[in-house]
Design a protein around this motif. Structure first.
Motif, short mmCIF file in Angstrom:
data_model
loop_
_atom_site.label_atom_id
_atom_site.label_comp_id
_atom_site.label_asym_id
_atom_site.label_seq_id
_atom_site.Cartn_x
_atom_site.Cartn_y
_atom_site.Cartn_z
N PHE A 245 0.82 -1.21 0.00
CA PHE A 245 0.00 0.00 0.00
C PHE A 245 0.86 1.26 0.00
CE2 PHE A 245 -3.43 -2.79 1.48
CZ PHE A 245 -4.50 -2.29 0.75
N SER A 246 0.36 2.28 -0.68
CA SER A 246 0.95 3.61 -0.59
C SER A 246 0.60 4.21 0.76
CB SER A 246 0.39 4.50 -1.70
OG SER A 246 -0.98 4.83 -1.41
N ASP A 247 1.08 5.42 1.02
CA ASP A 247 0.62 6.16 2.19
C ASP A 247 -0.89 6.39 2.07
OD1 ASP A 247 3.19 6.28 3.10
OD2 ASP A 247 3.55 8.35 2.43
N GLU A 248 -1.57 6.48 3.19
CA GLU A 248 -3.01 6.74 3.19
C GLU A 248 -3.28 8.19 2.80
OE1 GLU A 248 -4.01 5.83 7.19
OE2 GLU A 248 -3.38 3.72 7.04
N TYR A 249 -4.40 8.42 2.11
CA TYR A 249 -4.69 9.79 1.70
C TYR A 249 -6.11 10.25 2.04
CZ TYR A 249 -6.82 7.52 -2.39
OH TYR A 249 -7.60 6.73 -3.21
N MET A 250 -6.97 9.33 2.54
CA MET A 250 -8.33 9.71 2.90
C MET A 250 -8.93 8.69 3.85
SD MET A 250 -11.71 10.30 0.47
CE MET A 250 -10.90 11.51 -0.55
N GLU A 251 -9.75 9.16 4.81
CA GLU A 251 -10.43 8.25 5.72
C GLU A 251 -11.83 7.94 5.20
OE1 GLU A 251 -10.34 9.81 9.67
OE2 GLU A 251 -8.25 9.20 9.98
N ASN A 252 -12.36 6.79 5.61
CA ASN A 252 -13.67 6.35 5.15
C ASN A 252 -14.26 5.42 6.20
OD1 ASN A 252 -15.80 5.92 3.19
ND2 ASN A 252 -14.93 3.91 2.85
N GLU A 253 -15.56 5.19 6.13
CA GLU A 253 -16.20 4.20 6.99
C GLU A 253 -17.37 3.57 6.24
OE1 GLU A 253 -18.40 5.58 10.40
OE2 GLU A 253 -19.00 7.44 9.42
N GLN A 254 -17.79 2.42 6.72
CA GLN A 254 -18.91 1.72 6.12
C GLN A 254 -20.21 2.11 6.82
OE1 GLN A 254 -18.73 -0.19 3.36
NE2 GLN A 254 -16.53 0.28 3.31
N VAL A 255 -21.23 2.44 6.01
CA VAL A 255 -22.52 2.85 6.55
C VAL A 255 -23.63 2.07 5.86
CG1 VAL A 255 -21.72 5.18 7.13
CG2 VAL A 255 -22.74 4.74 4.87
#
Length: 272
Positions: A119-129
């Motif tokens: 994986f690259s560095d992380e660039y965005m957060e997310n969650e499951q809804v």
């Protein structure tokens, strides 16, 4: 006899073309950065229905946040990005088989996926809804008890659904989910009442519903699944490529370009 020979020759030529074209990308464990840099071309695999990360516009053009971000990253190296729609459930296979060079389309980082890709560095957060029609009165995950759930095949949401059954799976009807290749069909089934709730990435849900005329008819419910982070999926052997992407991310953060792309698609800076 001449006709048979001509037909045989034609078939032979076609077979040779297929063999040669199939050998264009040989599976290898060698770092591919030199090839990519020399060719000035890289292939990104994506699910072209994942609004707003990477999707087809009404004109048939692939657009989205991740599309703009990928172009901004490789523009720094003078490399053209080609976007290849793929079967999302087969994304890691496509990467390892050299059909694509990167998985880049709201790709959530997870321990299971780290066994397969770098994986690259992380660039965005997310969650499951869970998205539902308000008339269904789904205000908590527990309200999905005995209800029909939809999810995308091969998605991180579906993986969480299977791996952590106590959060949602044990409650829904038949302890299973109706699987879709893309979310467009899933939303149509949600509107028509074929499913009661849809397990989906929050970034997709927010963008999709903000463009619906009847936004007030929907509700978005968070549960106990852990938050996720989006990153680029890279072959484990492509250490140099990963380094180049991470360096470009840092430059885009410093210049403000990353925030600019985010504001264009989300109205605010939602990047890490």
């Amino acid at each position: 006899m001449k006709k048979k020979r001509k037909l045989f020759s034609t078939i032979l030529i076609l077979l040779l073309i297929l063999i040669i074209s199939g050998c264009g990308r040989k599976k290898t464990d060698t770092d591919q950065w030199s090839r990519i840099d020399n060719e000035k071309r890289i292939i990104v695999g994506l699910d072209d229905s994942f609004v707003p990360m990477g999707f087809q516009s009404k004109a048939g053009k692939i657009i989205g946040f991740d599309v703009d971000l990928a172009r901004a990253v490789f523009e720094q190296y003078g490399i053209k990005v080609d976007f290849q729609p793929i079967d999302w459930s087969m994304k890691e296979n496509e990467l390892q088989n050299q059909t694509i060079d990167l998985i880049w389309n709201g790709y959530s980082k997870s321990a299971e996926r780290e066994e397969k890709v770098l994986f690259s560095d992380e660039y965005m957060e997310n969650e499951q809804v869970v998205v539902s029609l308000k008339k269904n009165q789904i205000n908590h995950f527990s309200d999905m008890k005995g209800k029909i759930l939809g999810a995308q095949n091969g998605s991180s949401g579906y993986h969480s659904f299977e791996e952590q059954p106590e959060i949602l799976k044990n409650s829904v009807k038949d302890q299973t989910a109706i699987l879709y290749d893309g979310f467009n069909e899933a939303f149509m089934d949600l509107k028509s009442g074929r499913i009661d709730g849809l397990l989906i990435d929050r970034v997709y849900a927010n963008y999709y519903l903000s463009h619906e005329d009847n936004l007030a008819d929907y509700s978005i419910v968070s549960g106990d699944f852990e938050s996720e982070a989006f990153a680029v999926g890279i072959r484990k052997s492509d250490q140099k490529l990963a380094q180049k992407i991470n360096t470009a991310f840092e430059q885009l953060r410093k210049s403000g370009k990353l925030a600019e792309i985010s504001k264009e698609w989300f109205g605010e800076d939602v990047t890490k």
